[in-house]
Design a protein around this motif. Sequence first.
Motif, short mmCIF file in Angstrom:
data_model
loop_
_atom_site.label_atom_id
_atom_site.label_comp_id
_atom_site.label_asym_id
_atom_site.label_seq_id
_atom_site.Cartn_x
_atom_site.Cartn_y
_atom_site.Cartn_z
N PRO A 34 5.98 53.31 11.42
CA PRO A 34 6.56 53.38 12.80
C PRO A 34 6.97 54.88 13.04
N GLU A 44 4.76 44.57 17.79
CA GLU A 44 3.71 44.82 17.08
C GLU A 44 2.45 44.73 17.29
N ASP A 80 -0.25 52.95 15.25
CA ASP A 80 -0.03 52.57 13.94
C ASP A 80 1.28 51.77 13.79
N THR A 81 1.38 50.68 13.23
CA THR A 81 2.49 50.00 13.22
C THR A 81 2.90 49.71 11.71
N LEU A 118 1.79 46.90 20.39
CA LEU A 118 1.36 48.38 19.98
C LEU A 118 -0.06 48.28 19.35
N ARG A 119 -0.46 47.42 18.60
CA ARG A 119 -1.69 47.44 18.04
C ARG A 119 -2.93 47.30 19.06
N THR A 173 11.16 46.39 24.82
CA THR A 173 11.70 45.65 23.68
C THR A 173 12.92 44.66 24.12
N ALA A 223 10.10 41.26 16.99
CA ALA A 223 9.08 42.36 16.36
C ALA A 223 7.53 42.03 16.05
N GLU A 224 7.32 40.73 16.13
CA GLU A 224 5.79 40.45 15.98
C GLU A 224 5.04 40.80 17.47
#
Length: 689
Positions: free
Chosen positions: A33, A20, A29-30, A23-24, A2, A16-17
């Motif tokens: 959280p 996410e 699963d975003t 993670l996707r 991060t 954050a975009e």
Amino acid sequence: MTEYVDWRGQQVRVSAETIEAVLRAMDVDTIDPEAARARKEHEPWLRMLPPTVVTIQGQPHWVPVHVTHGDPVEVWVELEDGAVRHVQQVDHWVEPREIDGRWIGQATFAVPEHLPLGYHRLRARSGDAGAGAHLVVTPGWLGLPERADVRRLWGFATQLYSVRSGGSWGLGDLTDLTDLAVWSASELGADYVLVNPLHAAEPLAPLEPSPYLPSSRRFFNPIYLRVERIPEYAALPADERDAVDQLVAQLRPWLTPQDPVDRDASWTAKRAALRIVHAARRTAGRELDYAAYIRREGDALTDFATWNVLAEDHGNDVREWPDAYRRHDGPAVAEFAAAHADRIDFECWLQWVLDEQLQQAQAKAEGAGMRLGIMHDLAVGVHPGGADAWRLQDVYAQGVRVGAPPDPYNQLGQDWSQPPWRPDRLAELGYLPFRDLIGAVLRHAGGVRVDHVIGLFRLWWIPADGPPDEGTYVRYDHTALIGVLALEAHRAGAVVVGEDLGLVPPESRGYLASRGVLGTSVLWFEQDHDGPKPAEQWREWSLASVTTHDFPPTAGYLAGDQVRLQHQLGILEGDLDDELAAARAEVDHWLGEVRSRGLLPDDADTDEVVRALHRYLTLSPARLLCLALTDAVGDRRTQNQPGTTDEYPNWRVPLAGPDGVPLPLEAVFTSDRARALADCVRKAQPGHR
């Protein structure tokens, strides 16, 4: 990650975009959280054993085993050879956890420290429940293989496609590599030849020119075959041999200085000739050999071959194929493969004859006296629409690309377009895709150079729709990846060189050195705050050279050719005169350092300067020294200009002399300039030959 520290030393918070999107790409699963975080925390406790355990031979390693709290559990190891070793539990209390109404306890077991190196299975049983895990025991130290563990080795580095002989089909091939290795070993005392990646490209033109964006890293590129060295060629009927000979005769054997290497023309002609040879009858012994090769390579080969045949019909990019063919394990692909068995056999056969010619190159290199032989180059990744991305699509992350963050040389960052491996999927598979890849590269080799070796620690992931400076680092289990790399190299009797230039955390270099993986030292980059770093302060466990394939050969760099080229292409950030002056100052600093050692007179010409810089390498403790073949013949043009695609003929520049005229391999063998440069390092070797 991060947050990360950029090239300016500033802390950067990842958006954050981006987080996410990354993670996707790993199926996290975003939307919720907190729930995702809880699942991630509970996941190890819901498994009796972790998917893979990687240990270092001789070092203690504890493994957590999760069972219903209070239940007994038994753990053992099944070795590769079928033997069984009991695993002892250690006294290490861990508080149990309640998950979904079940209390789960953690028992701790110590893997025996002196298990044999290899790929084993860890087993556990508690009541009626059982589990298995991959157990990989890796060497603590790799270093140099015993036959090459001398004070210092040296060799040439070359872009094979650029090295053409009178017998090659428009670009250098494996016979040229064999001859280059034999000459440099027997005549000059070289111990290895480092070549560009020979990974597989597309089956039909247009071919991707960059060897660093292959269709597959697991298999090799048949464009490097010498058709006439395939045994069945000699037994062809006269009319079929005439047809093969006519195909090569139609190619221009030499290009003018302005013409790039024409892969498309060469491969189109060579592929047609190879089809003729493939149809020839093989002896019973060779049929047995071919069948054994097919069995050994297994599904990986047939999947790769199937991709090539599908690409012939639907194009070189799987992302543009009909939906029915986009999964390698789909029913439509199985039906297609059954209907096109002969075409698939041709693709398998190409890899078999490649294996033979690679084997011959290594055997001839060693027979001529090389301690290492052929050293291959391993690209960072693969084409997003190629064979590996298709057959291993569940191992690659979707919706992201690999690249590099902004740095002093590219302040916008870099997008390499390649899909990254998912670290979780690699662990689930016991790192088998990586193991197969390294094993294949080292099957007939004495070493491998790993491009961007920091990628085994972390990779820069970029969301599919974002610019390269809006990515983030994703960490990998470097202990596991480097362990597997070292194990495969140990079994092959090979050395590993990591390309660790650029933004590399010092702790990563330290870890590689602690495992016996050599780093990379390039003279122009060996700087400290006061200027050139004295050679004696360079690393011992490294491959040292004056230049790289991303720079001009040394003669061109001394003249500032890279600055003029960048200006010509419109990618020079500063003023031309200012940048030329800065480049000249850098060169002058280095020449001053070399002169201070008594290696260079004031009135030296370019050839003498090039030789003096290579003599300077011998003052370093580096265990491997590397000479660019371009430097050996006085070439000036760079093979690759970073920041360009078609603006410059990247990876298509033929080997040439100082006058820019393409130089045949036969002329290299008689070159006084090449011999003089080799003597600079050879005669500095203890007990040189």
